[in-house]
Scaffold this active site. Sequence first.
Site, PDB file in Angstrom:
ATOM      1  N   TYR A  47      26.758  77.978  31.264  1.00 27.59           N
ATOM      2  CA  TYR A  47      28.068  77.402  31.764  1.00 27.59           C
ATOM      3  C   TYR A  47      28.359  76.928  32.945  1.00 27.59           C
ATOM      4  CZ  TYR A  47      28.283  81.823  34.571  1.00 27.59           C
ATOM      5  OH  TYR A  47      28.097  82.603  35.551  1.00 27.59           O
ATOM      6  N   ARG A  49      38.400  40.575  29.937  1.00 27.93           N
ATOM      7  CA  ARG A  49      37.437  41.689  30.552  1.00 27.93           C
ATOM      8  C   ARG A  49      38.200  42.986  30.170  1.00 27.93           C
ATOM      9  NH1 ARG A  49      38.689  40.093  36.738  1.00 27.93           N
ATOM     10  NH2 ARG A  49      41.026  40.553  36.610  1.00 27.93           N
ATOM     11  N   LYS A  68      32.433  37.592  33.877  1.00 30.47           N
ATOM     12  CA  LYS A  68      33.366  36.467  33.633  1.00 30.47           C
ATOM     13  C   LYS A  68      32.336  35.491  32.750  1.00 30.47           C
ATOM     14  CE  LYS A  68      36.110  35.161  36.862  1.00 30.47           C
ATOM     15  NZ  LYS A  68      36.071  34.680  38.271  1.00 30.47           N
ATOM     16  N   GLY A 109      25.101  79.407  43.432  1.00 28.90           N
ATOM     17  CA  GLY A 109      26.106  79.238  44.575  1.00 28.90           C
ATOM     18  C   GLY A 109      25.823  77.976  45.121  1.00 28.90           C
ATOM     19  N   MET A 128      36.067  37.423  45.638  1.00 29.01           N
ATOM     20  CA  MET A 128      35.251  36.119  46.134  1.00 29.01           C
ATOM     21  C   MET A 128      36.076  35.095  45.650  1.00 29.01           C
ATOM     22  SD  MET A 128      31.347  37.491  44.664  1.00 29.01           S
ATOM     23  CE  MET A 128      32.079  37.857  43.093  1.00 29.01           C
ATOM     24  N   GLU A 138      21.473  81.620  45.852  1.00 26.37           N
ATOM     25  CA  GLU A 138      21.995  80.780  46.926  1.00 26.37           C
ATOM     26  C   GLU A 138      20.966  80.777  48.041  1.00 26.37           C
ATOM     27  OE1 GLU A 138      25.942  82.161  47.942  1.00 26.37           O
ATOM     28  OE2 GLU A 138      25.329  84.405  47.419  1.00 26.37           O
ATOM     29  N   ARG A 182      32.152  88.892  41.969  1.00 23.23           N
ATOM     30  CA  ARG A 182      31.172  89.073  43.343  1.00 23.23           C
ATOM     31  C   ARG A 182      31.651  90.303  44.228  1.00 23.23           C
ATOM     32  NH1 ARG A 182      30.508  83.950  47.015  1.00 23.23           N
ATOM     33  NH2 ARG A 182      32.414  84.822  47.943  1.00 23.23           N
ATOM     34  N   CYS A 231      28.422  78.325  40.223  1.00 24.09           N
ATOM     35  CA  CYS A 231      29.768  78.486  40.550  1.00 24.09           C
ATOM     36  C   CYS A 231      30.185  77.998  41.882  1.00 24.09           C
ATOM     37  CB  CYS A 231      30.114  80.075  40.741  1.00 24.09           C
ATOM     38  SG  CYS A 231      28.968  81.032  41.944  1.00 24.09           S
ATOM     39  N   SER A 250      24.085  83.164  38.863  1.00 23.30           N
ATOM     40  CA  SER A 250      24.870  81.967  39.054  1.00 23.30           C
ATOM     41  C   SER A 250      24.352  81.173  40.127  1.00 23.30           C
ATOM     42  CB  SER A 250      26.142  82.802  39.075  1.00 23.30           C
ATOM     43  OG  SER A 250      27.381  81.782  39.293  1.00 23.30           O
ATOM     44  N   GLY A 310      39.291  39.227  42.732  1.00 27.16           N
ATOM     45  CA  GLY A 310      39.989  38.770  43.994  1.00 27.16           C
ATOM     46  C   GLY A 310      39.160  38.541  45.260  1.00 27.16           C
ATOM     47  N   ASN A 341      27.173  76.017  47.052  1.00 24.82           N
ATOM     48  CA  ASN A 341      27.497  75.520  48.290  1.00 24.82           C
ATOM     49  C   ASN A 341      26.486  75.976  49.409  1.00 24.82           C
ATOM     50  OD1 ASN A 341      29.759  74.510  47.170  1.00 24.82           O
ATOM     51  ND2 ASN A 341      31.057  76.402  47.774  1.00 24.82           N
ATOM     52  N   ASP A 342      26.293  77.507  49.367  1.00 23.83           N
ATOM     53  CA  ASP A 342      25.262  78.059  50.278  1.00 23.83           C
ATOM     54  C   ASP A 342      23.487  77.257  50.092  1.00 23.83           C
ATOM     55  OD1 ASP A 342      25.953  79.824  52.285  1.00 23.83           O
ATOM     56  OD2 ASP A 342      27.003  81.010  50.778  1.00 23.83           O
ATOM     57  N   ARG A 349      33.968  28.852  39.745  1.00 23.04           N
ATOM     58  CA  ARG A 349      34.578  30.234  39.762  1.00 23.04           C
ATOM     59  C   ARG A 349      33.369  31.276  39.854  1.00 23.04           C
ATOM     60  NH1 ARG A 349      37.252  30.934  33.971  1.00 23.04           N
ATOM     61  NH2 ARG A 349      38.482  32.607  35.270  1.00 23.04           N
ATOM     62  N   HIS A 386      38.069  74.633  55.169  1.00 21.69           N
ATOM     63  CA  HIS A 386      38.519  75.761  54.578  1.00 21.69           C
ATOM     64  C   HIS A 386      39.797  75.441  53.870  1.00 21.69           C
ATOM     65  CE1 HIS A 386      41.528  79.317  54.495  1.00 21.69           C
ATOM     66  NE2 HIS A 386      40.200  79.878  54.231  1.00 21.69           N
TER      67      HIS A 386
HETATM   68  P1  ADP Z   1      39.194  35.671  40.032  1.00 28.29           P
HETATM   69  O1  ADP Z   1      37.698  36.259  39.700  1.00 28.29           O
HETATM   70  O2  ADP Z   1      39.627  35.891  41.534  1.00 28.29           O
HETATM   71  O3  ADP Z   1      40.489  36.118  38.989  1.00 28.29           O
HETATM   72  P2  ADP Z   1      39.117  33.175  38.604  1.00 28.29           P
HETATM   73  O4  ADP Z   1      37.924  32.616  38.636  1.00 28.29           O
HETATM   74  O5  ADP Z   1      39.513  33.764  37.527  1.00 28.29           O
HETATM   75  O6  ADP Z   1      38.958  34.177  40.050  1.00 28.29           O
HETATM   76  O7  ADP Z   1      40.121  32.224  38.889  1.00 28.29           O
HETATM   77  C1  ADP Z   1      41.401  32.522  39.283  1.00 28.29           C
HETATM   78  C2  ADP Z   1      42.375  31.511  38.427  1.00 28.29           C
HETATM   79  O8  ADP Z   1      42.183  30.135  38.488  1.00 28.29           O
HETATM   80  C3  ADP Z   1      42.153  32.129  36.949  1.00 28.29           C
HETATM   81  O9  ADP Z   1      43.128  33.144  36.634  1.00 28.29           O
HETATM   82  C4  ADP Z   1      42.816  30.595  36.352  1.00 28.29           C
HETATM   83  O10 ADP Z   1      44.295  30.873  36.183  1.00 28.29           O
HETATM   84  C5  ADP Z   1      42.306  29.429  37.396  1.00 28.29           C
HETATM   85  N1  ADP Z   1      41.339  28.673  36.777  1.00 28.29           N
HETATM   86  C6  ADP Z   1      40.071  29.187  36.805  1.00 28.29           C
HETATM   87  N2  ADP Z   1      39.465  28.152  36.174  1.00 28.29           N
HETATM   88  C7  ADP Z   1      40.327  27.452  35.641  1.00 28.29           C
HETATM   89  C8  ADP Z   1      40.159  26.254  34.601  1.00 28.29           C
HETATM   90  N3  ADP Z   1      38.808  25.930  34.273  1.00 28.29           N
HETATM   91  N4  ADP Z   1      41.292  25.757  34.305  1.00 28.29           N
HETATM   92  C9  ADP Z   1      42.395  26.002  34.544  1.00 28.29           C
HETATM   93  N5  ADP Z   1      42.713  27.063  35.459  1.00 28.29           N
HETATM   94  C10 ADP Z   1      41.529  27.748  35.785  1.00 28.29           C
HETATM   95 MG    MG Z   2      27.674  81.982  49.156  1.00 28.55          MG
HETATM   96 MG    MG Z   3      40.228  35.919  37.200  1.00 27.18          MG
END
Ligand code: ADP
Ligand code: MG
Ligand code: MG
Length: 923
Positions: free
Chosen positions: A888, A375, A31, A803, A113, A782, A655, A868, A801, A111, A805-806, A102, A493
């Site tokens: 191969y 991202r 980020k 093998g 952290m 093998e 084989r 194989c 070849s 989501g 697994n064995d 953040r 199996h």
């Molecule tokens: P996560 O990594 O869980 O996506 P973020 O750090 O992206 O968490 O924050 C979640 C949301 O919070 C962002 O998608 C954004 O909508 C809002 N947010 C974060 N920082 C700001 C900011 N400086 N101004 C406005 N909204 C923010």
């Molecule tokens: Mg074998």
């Molecule tokens: Mg985010």
Amino acid sequence: MAKEIKQKNVYLFGNKFADGKADMKNLLGGKGANLAEMSLIGVPVPPGFTITTEMCTEYNLHGRDGVIKLIKKEVEEGIAFTEKIMGSKFGDKKNPCLFSVRSGARASMPGMMDTILNLGLNDEVAEGLVKKSGNDRFVWDSYRRFVQMYGDVVMGLKPESKEDIDPFEEIIEHLKEKKKVTDDSQLTAADFKELVKLFKKAVKDKTGKDFPTDPWEQLWGSIMSVFDSWMNERAIFYRKLNNIPAEWGTAVNVQAMVFGNMGLTSATGVAFTRDAGTGEDIFNGEYLINAQGEDVVAGIRTPQQITKEGSIRWAKLANVTEKDRAKNFPSLEETMPKLYKELMKTQEKLENHYKDMQDLEFTIQDGKLWMLQTRNGKRTGAAMVKIAVDMLDQKMIDEKTAILRVEPNKLDELLHPVFDKTAISNAKVVAKGLPASPGAATGQIVFHADEAEEWAAKGKNIILVRIETSPEDLKGMNVANGILTARGGMTSHAAVVARGMGKCCVSGAGAIKIDYKKRTLETGGVKFEEGDWISLNGSTGEVYNGKIETRTPELSGDFGKLMKLADKNSRMLVRTNADTPHDAKVAREFGAQGIGLCRTEHMFFEGIKIKAMREMILADDEAGRRAGLAKLLPMQREDFEGIFEAMHDLPVTVRLLDPPLHEFVPHEEANQAEMAKEMGISAAEVKAKVESLHEFNPMLGHRGCRLGNTYPEISEMQTRAIIEAALNLKKKGITAKPEIMIPLTGTYKEMKMQEDIVRSTIETVFKERKDKIDYLVGTMIEVPRAALVADKIAESAEFFSFGTNDLTQMTFGYSRDDAGKFLPVYLEKGLLKNDPFQILDQEGVGQLIKMAIEKGRSTRKKLKVGICGEHGGEPSSVEFCHTVGMDYVSCSPFRVPIARLAAAQAALKETKKTVKKATAKKK
Ligand code: ADP
Ligand code: MG
Ligand code: MG
């Protein structure tokens, strides 16, 4: 003082300036690095600064005070930098600047952290902001959000278990009930003000502490909480699942707030530059007017689509009329056309800059667009292929990048049937097992293999349900849509065979209770009878109640194109493991360049073949065995004709018989009686013979070339069948290229004796037929000893070849069939990083392979080498095979495309490395 050299721990960004950039993810997190990059390329981001991931490690070592000492001055400078750009001041009562804090690790952990918004508010600052903005609803909405987030995250009010509800949510619900409203958007400024009071009281009641009013205290509290969230349970679990090391740590981004909740000219949203599900080149996403942060994904209000086209599509799926849509759920394109255009331009700019599909977060504050995150977006296998090929066509990326960008394992999703999306969303999970073989299957429950055949013959869709499967169940498995077992792991199996067949399988669903006699299956209080419908998801291990429609995925033009590119760029060939003409054909369609392993034993289970086989086994002397084998010869020859024909012009490695003979005789008394009747001998005789075949350790017993060297007539018959089949086809103008493979050799003499038997048989047949074909005689490697004396063995063997697994089983000394008891624990405790039966152990087993190839080629320069084992279709193992110089890899039909792509990637990575080395030398 220990540290004299000043280290930079805080990186600024904003106003087209940045200390960092995109390739600094390790230090700044994904980020932070991308916020810096966006700022540099002139995309509007709210200014702020990033505290490095190293400080997270510092925090974990030395705690709060230690880390504050290191960064206090720089953080203060960062705040001042931001204030200057924003033209407002942190904690100021007249003109306040608010912040968000953040998290952001190297790899995206969506989501997992914590994030805190609207930081810097207290009662006085709030009053000031009301005056400044003239919008009291916005201020009190922001304030109550802040108290909730800070209370949850920093002060620890967030509930620990899923059953408990967030105390703040409870208060909101209460207030809504009182005011008789259903939606947060119907709450007034006064309501939000009331919430702030109630929230603060809840904090005091639960923690005994006052909610902090000092902005700086709030800031430091939040920074430490983000560091703490690196170690929360969710994050730890996610890291484990995705192989992210704990040492990486998270960065902390402190950033000026921009507000999407300032009224009808403000909004917040998320968007993708292309469709993450299908890969289509269509900008798409969702937004909400007058909202903040995660409102869009939180499901509090129904989010609206960004584009009009997307909005119309959505309305159709959601059964919303056009009139209703236009009035209540209009797109951003319709509500804010100017900002929509700007967003459109920005997304194009970002995708062109990063040259990959982007996942974006944005906020519109009072008519101005701000980008908050970008991202590389996560995507399905289908989208991955389409996006790579499209971007290549659009000349955004080159061929190499396109090939390297597709994760080979993700191709799996494209090759197997899938559940219909709407159907699956209404289905109920009744049990969970291991995702043994991917795909989706639906059918009626059948408990016995022979009945499975009968039902299938009548055109019924069936799921074969067994406690566990054995080779006797093969035919039943073959006709089933899917297989469900109560016992057995990923290499059981059922699992191995199902993967080979490309058939959906869920194994080891421990919670299901099967009663073969009553023909019932019970799980989680639900009872199923024979003929009831169930559905399996072999990619997740989920078992569903009832029938769920499936679709066969189309292997679209993009897929074919990618595969062509892969073949063009790889050195190794990809063959398949196939025992039947059908499998051979499927594999050929997937691009297999031959068969690397054709196991002959599976052929003996069908119909009258098993009878002749048993006659051979029951015989007390060579003459008796020869009589049984003579009956098998024409049947075996016919099998080979079928396979050679399906693989015409391509090599087929056959084989010779490998498993211990006891696997071909029945062990249950009833079946023994039946067999006795069939063979015209007494049940006692059968029983005695079965007992005499008993071995304490059959995997290390009378099997492989030990069979062929003690009973040469078996190898003779099989060789004859192979060569006669090839000659018969030659007469029809079809070229067969057999490669005869001796299993389980450990010494030169073992190999040599088999070679002599095979070659002299072939010479005899050539003379009889007055005709010839080309062929090879080689061996499987093998047994570890074979690797050690590979130079000697190569004097006799024309190819190796591996093998694996064995070879893995014998190198580790782990019985594959018993490893289920300790392997999961070993993985859990970190004693092993991976299951060595799934991912080749390069450190140990890999050494044997490397050495065997070198030794083998020291004797026979042109020695052909392949693999194989199951590893031949596992991408990291395929890469290893490339680096040690194999010709191969061979894998199950449905993994052929995966191996093809992995082989190309291995070759491309290698040239990349050598190019790097070469340029380094130049300098
Ligand atoms: P996560 O990594 O869980 O996506 P973020 O750090 O992206 O968490 O924050 C979640 C949301 O919070 C962002 O998608 C954004 O909508 C809002 N947010 C974060 N920082 C700001 C900011 N400086 N101004 C406005 N909204 C923010
Ligand atoms: Mg074998
Ligand atoms: Mg985010």
